[in-house]
Motif scaffolding. Sequence first.
Motif, PDB file in Angstrom:
ATOM      1  N   ASP A 127      35.799  19.071  27.782  1.00  0.00           N
ATOM      2  CA  ASP A 127      36.329  18.151  28.780  1.00  0.00           C
ATOM      3  C   ASP A 127      35.293  17.050  28.965  1.00  0.00           C
ATOM      4  OD1 ASP A 127      37.483  16.843  30.882  1.00  0.00           O
ATOM      5  OD2 ASP A 127      37.818  18.622  32.104  1.00  0.00           O
ATOM      6  N   TYR A 132      36.275  18.551  37.741  1.00  0.00           N
ATOM      7  CA  TYR A 132      36.362  20.005  37.612  1.00  0.00           C
ATOM      8  C   TYR A 132      36.860  20.319  36.209  1.00  0.00           C
ATOM      9  CZ  TYR A 132      35.744  20.000  42.631  1.00  0.00           C
ATOM     10  OH  TYR A 132      35.238  19.807  43.888  1.00  0.00           O
ATOM     11  N   TYR A 133      36.181  21.232  35.536  1.00  0.00           N
ATOM     12  CA  TYR A 133      36.539  21.561  34.156  1.00  0.00           C
ATOM     13  C   TYR A 133      37.998  21.990  34.090  1.00  0.00           C
ATOM     14  CZ  TYR A 133      36.554  23.829  29.605  1.00  0.00           C
ATOM     15  OH  TYR A 133      36.858  24.195  28.320  1.00  0.00           O
ATOM     16  N   ARG A 134      38.772  21.339  33.192  1.00  0.00           N
ATOM     17  CA  ARG A 134      40.229  21.483  33.201  1.00  0.00           C
ATOM     18  C   ARG A 134      40.779  22.394  32.108  1.00  0.00           C
ATOM     19  NH1 ARG A 134      41.656  15.328  32.539  1.00  0.00           N
ATOM     20  NH2 ARG A 134      39.882  15.561  31.112  1.00  0.00           N
ATOM     21  N   TYR A 135      39.967  22.793  31.167  1.00  0.00           N
ATOM     22  CA  TYR A 135      40.506  23.490  30.008  1.00  0.00           C
ATOM     23  C   TYR A 135      39.970  24.914  29.929  1.00  0.00           C
ATOM     24  CZ  TYR A 135      41.517  18.593  29.038  1.00  0.00           C
ATOM     25  OH  TYR A 135      41.940  17.309  29.144  1.00  0.00           O
TER      26      TYR A 135
END
Length: 993
Positions: A127, A132-135
């Motif tokens: 990302d 905020y980390y999405r994956y």
Amino acid sequence: MKNIMGLIPIHSRQLMFIILINAFCFLGYSQSEVSYSIAEIPWEAGLGNHRAIFEVPKKAEAVKLKFNWRRHDESIEKRRFIIVNAKTGDTIENIHRLEVNNEKCDLVFGPAEKGDYYFYYLPFKPDLEWGYYRYGYLDQEKSPDPQWVADNRLGNERILRRLPKATCLELQARTEFDSFYPMEVVATQEELERFVSKAESDYIVIGEDRKNPIKMRDYLPLKWIKNGIGHHFEGSAKRHEYYTFQIGVYAAKKAVNNIELEFSSLKSSSGNLFPESVFTCFNTHGVDPYGNPFTKQVDVAKGKVQPLWVGVDIPKDTKAGRYTANITVKADGQIDQIITVELNIDDEIIANRGDDEPWRHSRLRWLNSTIGIDDEPTVSYTPIGTDMKDNTVKLLGKNIEYGDGGLPTAIKAWDTEILAGPIKFVLDGEHIKNEKRLSKISKSGVAVNKYSSNTQHFDIQTESTLEFDGHINYKIKLLAKSDVNLEDIKLQIPFQSSVAEYMMGMGLPGTKVPRQHRAKWSGPQDSFWVGNTYGGLHVELRGGEYHGPLLNLYKPEPAKSWDNDGKGGFSIEKKEEETIATVFTGKRTFTKGEELVFELSFLITPVKEVDSKAQFTNRYYHNGLAPKPKEEEITDGVKIINVHHANKYNPFINYPFINTKEMRGFVDEMHEKDLKVKIYYTIRELSNHATEIWALRSLGNEILGTGKGGGYPWLQEHLVTDYNTQWYSPLENGIDASIINAPGDSRWYNYYLEGLSWLLQNMDIDGLYLDDVTYDRRILKRMRKILDREKPGSMIDLHSNTGFSKGPANQYAEFFPYLDKLWFGESFHYDAMPPENWLVEVSGIPFGHMGDMLHAGGNPWRGMVYGMTVRYPWFTEGVSCDPRNIWKVWDRFGIADAKMIGYWEKNTVVSTTNPDVKATAYIKDGKVLISVASWAKETVDVKLNIDWQAVGLDKGKVRIIAPKIEDFQPEKTFSKDEEFPIEPTKGWLFIVE
């Protein structure tokens, strides 16, 4: 086959020292040695942080690979496997899993050529955006071709044994920060059982060096298995170092409870001796953020590992030599175990106790610091004074008169009386009598009074604590003398209606005080403010599990005494002379002997006088990724640099202790240009790069909050469980992935404040930029004292997102005495906000502050009415903020030396013919700068009403000029009685001279 040669370097280097450990790869027929190493050049991030390098002996349609990868992360079987030919970059088409678990990986792959292969077993989707980390990890690879499985008869155990077997050569981490070695390399169950069988007790203790923080809670590291059970620890230290090490406790056979450490004296062979008090165990003892010592009970569940971090305070006058001490580990119902500690103390005196090198963990002693805890006023305030009557207290700009029961009967702020009568604590149906003061403790910065009174059914004890900044805390304790039912318990605050113009809180944004309003304790409502720019009172109802800001993030329950299971609430009623705010509890039943405490705090506003000169002089350069301004930008008026996180000078959020060389170089460079430098350093989340993160984790959830885990893969691979993800920042050389701090009181506050002192001394910063924090005013007061004492003239500005705080001016009101500037702009929609909302929640003026705008570049016309611009060149909501054209008008006019008189003043000097168009005057000798902005819904034509005598101008000789300001207004001249058009949400800036 897919070629990914461009993504993967073929060559790698091993660690400077090669670690050889036996039995790391099991090939089904033999054992081989394997090394742990770090890639010389990191491979593509999306392939994951770890890989195995193995050798295929010959070309084959199917090859067997079996090795122990010894992992402690979760859901291992769900991760995608990618096997790549190191020479060609081609990926293997077929992977057939046989057995995959935390200990080992057993599979067949093919077809394969002879040679080396890379096996990536934790690939994920990167990302590249802040936030905020999405994956997450990539889903498991597709099943192998059924025909390939059938052709190679992979269901036949005898055939499997005959397949060519790959040899595991190396287990490699993408970077050193990603490495599992040595403390996250797990022992197998078989190895663990053999290890435990040698134990003579239900639990095992092992000494461990600070260089190897104990990280795993559920597994033992293979390192311990290989070293065996020992009761001896040896380390090396320097004179005056605060030396740290660990004792690992493994509950091997049953749970171990109430673990304590008992220390002997530390003595050398030559007879030098230091008492046992030089030792500290941070897990069992500490000092809270308010200077109170405490103990913690440490329990370890069966099969779990508990690190105990120990500090040794080595005196400066220590003689070099070998020192020994015994540490006895005690636990309920268990045999004591003794670890002998040997310290080889070098003759060199270390600088700063070792704090300049975070790997030493000497800073752990900061957790128990009391820096800044005293009863002295901060620099900008005066000591508390009392008059002859002994019931009147004088503070800076404020006078308070008390009644017999200790509650205020009158409060003045800069000669404005706030109250219309005494504040009352009322028990419905009960007459309070026999009120008297029991004791009084007065110091220069605090006055504590205790009172007693009673009613027919209650004894009442009241304790009030007044501080130099106008903050008053009350604890009112009721003791029921008999069973009794009360219809209501009330706190009644009668305001002068002339003062009670505006309010916020209890479900209302900044607004005019309504004729009537009622609210319940739904959502994060724990406080309110009523007043105007001359005086006011902020009231906070305390006693809940958490009462600091960020209520929307932590979602605490309200104070049980005030809430009364949802029966409690708030009301306000405005009349001509008196406006009464009431906090009520509703019906409540008491039994004889029952105690109930009602806690509340008042803050008298404004906390200080507005300093408009500082507002117009101290202009901010605030650029997240590139904090260095150009020369022309400095010439245009930049005076203060805010260094955000996620850049090369301050890369790791709330942990500015790593790139210190870069930071100090930047600060020195800016100081040479006569600019001040403040840095982002706050508390809410903590970078995963924090050196002490494992020591903090050993404290349970005292400092690091709990949660469901997940998030950026590094967190899942190392922390694994029991954390909550927070801010994520892609950096030039890696990722900063933070986790949330625990709410409430935490020793991390002590560390944070010592860290501030270290930064002032070693980085020469000029203050802090705070971004939505979790602590309360007590910590900010300590911070202010540290800044004033270490580096006078240092500054603090506070940013808040209303989505986090549900009204930052209300939730952070108690901070106002110690701040220099506000930046309450994120998630504010300036074009939709009425003037009273601007005044109360954005401008800071009713509280003695001024501020800057933020969201989408703010509204420059309305902002000027409150003396506000945006910060250059902050980019927000797709808008680049550039207030320099307005700054140039300020400088040509000389606004820093002007007197600001806004529409909110009692005696205004400028107004307009339309009540929806507000005006503020900035007065200098011989000229006036007038800002007007519209809140009308359509374009209107208005005139200026100017009190010519008050502004010191001759009406017959003046001219009104609107200077050209790009993206703000065209150049135009008006006559003194001429109407001018003004569009919705826009305005004008006039110079009258």
